[in-house]
Design a protein around this motif. Structure first.
Motif, PDB file in Angstrom:
ATOM      1  N   SER A   1      31.985 -23.239  44.203  1.00 15.48           N
ATOM      2  CA  SER A   1      33.445 -23.180  44.092  1.00 15.48           C
ATOM      3  C   SER A   1      33.900 -22.705  42.712  1.00 15.48           C
ATOM      4  N   SER A   2      34.857 -21.778  42.747  1.00 17.66           N
ATOM      5  CA  SER A   2      35.448 -21.201  41.531  1.00 17.66           C
ATOM      6  C   SER A   2      35.942 -22.271  40.556  1.00 17.66           C
ATOM      7  N   ILE A   3      36.392 -23.399  41.081  1.00 18.05           N
ATOM      8  CA  ILE A   3      37.060 -24.406  40.237  1.00 18.05           C
ATOM      9  C   ILE A   3      36.137 -24.930  39.145  1.00 18.05           C
ATOM     10  N   PHE A   4      34.826 -24.950  39.416  1.00 15.09           N
ATOM     11  CA  PHE A   4      33.918 -25.573  38.455  1.00 15.09           C
ATOM     12  C   PHE A   4      33.541 -24.641  37.309  1.00 15.09           C
ATOM     13  N   ASN A   5      34.208 -23.506  37.243  1.00 21.14           N
ATOM     14  CA  ASN A   5      34.000 -22.593  36.123  1.00 21.14           C
ATOM     15  C   ASN A   5      35.086 -22.728  35.061  1.00 21.14           C
TER      16      ASN A   5
ATOM     17  N   MET B   1      43.407 -21.960  44.051  1.00 18.71           N
ATOM     18  CA  MET B   1      42.420 -20.916  44.390  1.00 18.71           C
ATOM     19  C   MET B   1      41.227 -21.474  45.160  1.00 18.71           C
ATOM     20  N   MET B   2      40.976 -22.792  45.029  1.00 16.95           N
ATOM     21  CA  MET B   2      39.814 -23.379  45.714  1.00 16.95           C
ATOM     22  C   MET B   2      39.809 -23.104  47.212  1.00 16.95           C
ATOM     23  N   PHE B   3      41.011 -22.968  47.793  1.00 19.14           N
ATOM     24  CA  PHE B   3      41.097 -22.793  49.260  1.00 19.14           C
ATOM     25  C   PHE B   3      40.681 -21.395  49.705  1.00 19.14           C
TER      26      PHE B   3
ATOM     27  N   ARG C   1      25.404 -20.128  54.870  1.00 19.15           N
ATOM     28  CA  ARG C   1      26.164 -19.638  53.702  1.00 19.15           C
ATOM     29  C   ARG C   1      27.175 -20.692  53.262  1.00 19.15           C
ATOM     30  N   GLN C   2      27.988 -21.155  54.194  1.00 15.01           N
ATOM     31  CA  GLN C   2      29.077 -22.077  53.802  1.00 15.01           C
ATOM     32  C   GLN C   2      28.524 -23.432  53.335  1.00 15.01           C
ATOM     33  N   MET C   3      27.533 -23.955  54.071  1.00 13.17           N
ATOM     34  CA  MET C   3      27.018 -25.282  53.703  1.00 13.17           C
ATOM     35  C   MET C   3      26.251 -25.234  52.377  1.00 13.17           C
TER      36      MET C   3
ATOM     37  N   PRO D   1      31.422 -30.533  34.783  1.00 10.79           N
ATOM     38  CA  PRO D   1      32.621 -30.776  33.957  1.00 10.79           C
ATOM     39  C   PRO D   1      32.877 -32.266  33.732  1.00 10.79           C
ATOM     40  N   GLU D   2      32.652 -33.090  34.754  1.00  7.17           N
ATOM     41  CA  GLU D   2      32.912 -34.526  34.589  1.00  7.17           C
ATOM     42  C   GLU D   2      31.760 -35.231  33.874  1.00  7.17           C
ATOM     43  N   GLY D   3      30.527 -34.792  34.175  1.00  7.18           N
ATOM     44  CA  GLY D   3      29.364 -35.405  33.533  1.00  7.18           C
ATOM     45  C   GLY D   3      29.473 -35.323  32.015  1.00  7.18           C
TER      46      GLY D   3
ATOM     47  N   PRO E   1      25.294 -31.829  62.331  1.00 11.16           N
ATOM     48  CA  PRO E   1      24.870 -32.370  61.030  1.00 11.16           C
ATOM     49  C   PRO E   1      25.907 -32.136  59.916  1.00 11.16           C
ATOM     50  N   TYR E   2      26.633 -31.027  59.969  1.00  3.50           N
ATOM     51  CA  TYR E   2      27.662 -30.759  58.947  1.00  3.50           C
ATOM     52  C   TYR E   2      28.824 -31.740  59.136  1.00  3.50           C
ATOM     53  N   ALA E   3      29.262 -31.894  60.384  1.00  3.78           N
ATOM     54  CA  ALA E   3      30.391 -32.784  60.670  1.00  3.78           C
ATOM     55  C   ALA E   3      30.054 -34.216  60.243  1.00  3.78           C
TER      56      ALA E   3
ATOM     57  N   ASN F   1      40.567 -29.924  52.509  1.00  3.88           N
ATOM     58  CA  ASN F   1      39.680 -28.923  53.104  1.00  3.88           C
ATOM     59  C   ASN F   1      38.642 -29.577  54.029  1.00  3.88           C
ATOM     60  N   GLN F   2      38.182 -30.786  53.630  1.00  7.20           N
ATOM     61  CA  GLN F   2      36.990 -31.342  54.277  1.00  7.20           C
ATOM     62  C   GLN F   2      37.271 -32.294  55.437  1.00  7.20           C
ATOM     63  N   VAL F   3      38.444 -32.922  55.445  1.00 11.23           N
ATOM     64  CA  VAL F   3      38.710 -33.836  56.574  1.00 11.23           C
ATOM     65  C   VAL F   3      38.624 -33.067  57.901  1.00 11.23           C
TER      66      VAL F   3
ATOM     67  N   HIS G   1      26.039 -26.441  46.648  1.00  8.64           N
ATOM     68  CA  HIS G   1      25.974 -25.994  45.239  1.00  8.64           C
ATOM     69  C   HIS G   1      27.228 -26.445  44.483  1.00  8.64           C
ATOM     70  N   SER G   2      28.380 -26.416  45.164  1.00 12.56           N
ATOM     71  CA  SER G   2      29.640 -26.799  44.497  1.00 12.56           C
ATOM     72  C   SER G   2      29.589 -28.266  44.086  1.00 12.56           C
ATOM     73  N   GLU G   3      29.028 -29.089  44.967  1.00 13.94           N
ATOM     74  CA  GLU G   3      28.934 -30.516  44.635  1.00 13.94           C
ATOM     75  C   GLU G   3      28.032 -30.714  43.412  1.00 13.94           C
TER      76      GLU G   3
ATOM     77  N   LEU H   1      43.521 -33.676  41.600  1.00 14.74           N
ATOM     78  CA  LEU H   1      43.775 -32.368  42.221  1.00 14.74           C
ATOM     79  C   LEU H   1      42.543 -31.800  42.933  1.00 14.74           C
ATOM     80  N   VAL H   2      41.398 -31.763  42.236  1.00 17.15           N
ATOM     81  CA  VAL H   2      40.215 -31.094  42.810  1.00 17.15           C
ATOM     82  C   VAL H   2      39.666 -31.908  43.986  1.00 17.15           C
ATOM     83  N   ASP H   3      39.547 -33.230  43.794  1.00 22.11           N
ATOM     84  CA  ASP H   3      39.101 -34.047  44.934  1.00 22.11           C
ATOM     85  C   ASP H   3      40.176 -34.082  46.014  1.00 22.11           C
ATOM     86  N   GLY H   4      41.450 -34.019  45.582  1.00 27.71           N
ATOM     87  CA  GLY H   4      42.544 -33.960  46.574  1.00 27.71           C
ATOM     88  C   GLY H   4      42.422 -32.697  47.420  1.00 27.71           C
TER      89      GLY H   4
ATOM     90  N   GLU I   1      43.154 -11.526  53.282  1.00 27.21           N
ATOM     91  CA  GLU I   1      41.960 -11.004  52.584  1.00 27.21           C
ATOM     92  C   GLU I   1      40.717 -11.841  52.856  1.00 27.21           C
ATOM     93  N   SER I   2      40.828 -12.852  53.731  1.00 24.80           N
ATOM     94  CA  SER I   2      39.692 -13.736  53.996  1.00 24.80           C
ATOM     95  C   SER I   2      38.796 -13.098  55.057  1.00 24.80           C
ATOM     96  N   ARG I   3      37.631 -12.587  54.628  1.00 21.40           N
ATOM     97  CA  ARG I   3      36.811 -11.807  55.577  1.00 21.40           C
ATOM     98  C   ARG I   3      36.129 -12.677  56.637  1.00 21.40           C
TER      99      ARG I   3
END
Ligand code: FAQ
Length: 314
Positions: free
Chosen positions: A111-115, A199-201, A39-41, A54-56, A149-151, A138-140, A46-48, A130-133, A207-209
């Protein structure tokens, strides 16, 4: 009761296993661990991919050849990140076709940000800064997550994200040192992107299930609110250097060193991830068109691979 005790013991044994080192694709793992990672990966992949949109949209309108070349390279990097992540998720037994199906059917999130739309050139600066920041914060830690493989994918991705953030900051710096209209454009971008970036976080910890279980399994190393606070602490001094005002006028807590932020409109967040943000429909429409337009390329490469294998076998 006996069944529950056995399940608890198995879970404790797996948590101990996770503490010892990376879990690799062929290793035994609980079904829930596998499902959470997929799910997370896949959401991350998909977020990438959706995040290229938006940038393209600004590649043809970049203000100079230098800016165009840099933006083109950055957007290509995002495609590469998506591919590393789809590849890493496939080691868990799913397929890229299935993950893509879930995205296009609206069953998988991104990710919500790309909407949100990139309305001005300054938005390209704000996305990088901001978004890459936020992505880096989040990713480090994910470079040390429990699934090998994810790491390893995250280690490569984070190197490129650092370059992305610098290019965004450099665009903001040029605008912040520019004419009044450029400074206003930069401030306006910060005003519009600030809250969506927070909100990206993800939702507040209460409320984080998924957080509690994901942290036990080291799929996440920090909670959503911890990472959000780290991000605010990183960005506020950078905004001051740019002489831009961060919305909400953050104040530093002398005891903890943390800057205040918020309030965040969580109703808007829920609305965006439910598919009703400003650009959700456009984003999915673009993905569906890309899937349709790319069909002949996938068929041709599958036919080529088959021919190649047959020749080798002969
Ligand atoms: N957007 O229980 P939690 C990038 C969902 S990459 C949409 O806290 P979790 C690079 C969540 O899925 C950006 N949905 O969830 C780039 C769950 O729903 P579900 C992507 C969100 O997984 C830059 C529900 O809410 N990064 O930017 C969001 O423990 C520039 C409950 O939430 C990653 O994916 C959201 N913001 O924590 C590219 C990093 N937040 O699935 C192009 C890896 C939460 O049950 C240009 N992912 N939800 O239906 C993570 O670290 C985690 O998955 C979180 C969410 C922190 C995103």
């Amino acid at each position: 009761m006996r069944k529950k005790n056995a399940a608890d013991a198995a879970d404790a044994a797996f948590c101990a296993r996770v503490a010892e080192g990376f879990v690799e694709p062929g290793d035994a793992m609980p079904d829930g661990y596998r499902a959470t990672l997929i799910r997370q990966m896949s959401q991350h992949a998909h977020s990438e991919i959706v995040g290229m949109e938006p940038e393209g949209n600004w590649i043809t309108r970049a203000p100079s050849l230098r800016r165009k070349a840099i933006l083109l390279a950055k957007v290509q990097d995002e495609a590469g990140h998506g591919l590393y992540l789809y590849g890493a998720a496939e080691t868990l037994g799913t397929t890229r076709a299935e993950m893509t199906r879930q995205l296009l059917a609206g069953e998988a999130k991104y990710s919500s940000i790309f909407n949100y739309p990139a309305l001005t050139w300054a938005d390209i600066g704000a996305i990088g800064w901001l978004v890459d920041g936020a992505a880096i914060i989040n990713q480090v830690p994910l470079c040390r997550c429990s699934f090998g493989p994810y790491a390893r994918a995250m280690q490569r991705i984070c190197k490129e994200e650092s370059f992305h953030q610098r290019q965004g900051f450099e665009i903001m710096l040029a605008l912040a040192r520019g004419e009044k209209a450029q400074r206003e454009m930069a401030q306006n971008s910060l005003n519009r992107w600030w809250e969506p970036t927070l909100m990206m976080f993800g939702p507040p910890d209460g409320e984080s299930r998924h957080s509690a279980q994901s942290m036990r399994w080291k799929i996440k190393l920090h909670s959503n609110d911890e990472l959000r606070q780290r991000f605010v602490n990183m960005i506020v001094p950078q905004a001051r250097y740019l002489k831009l005002r961060v919305p909400g006028s953050p104040k530093k807590d002398r005891r903890t060193g943390d800057y205040s932020y918020g309030p965040i409109n969580w109703e808007e967040f829920r609305n965006v991830i439910a598919g009703n943000g400003p650009c959700n429909r456009d984003r999915l429409r673009a993905r569906k068109k890309a899937e349709e337009d790319g069909k002949w390329v996938r068929e041709a490469s599958a036919a080529f691979a088959k021919k190649h294998l047959e020749r080798r076998a002969a």
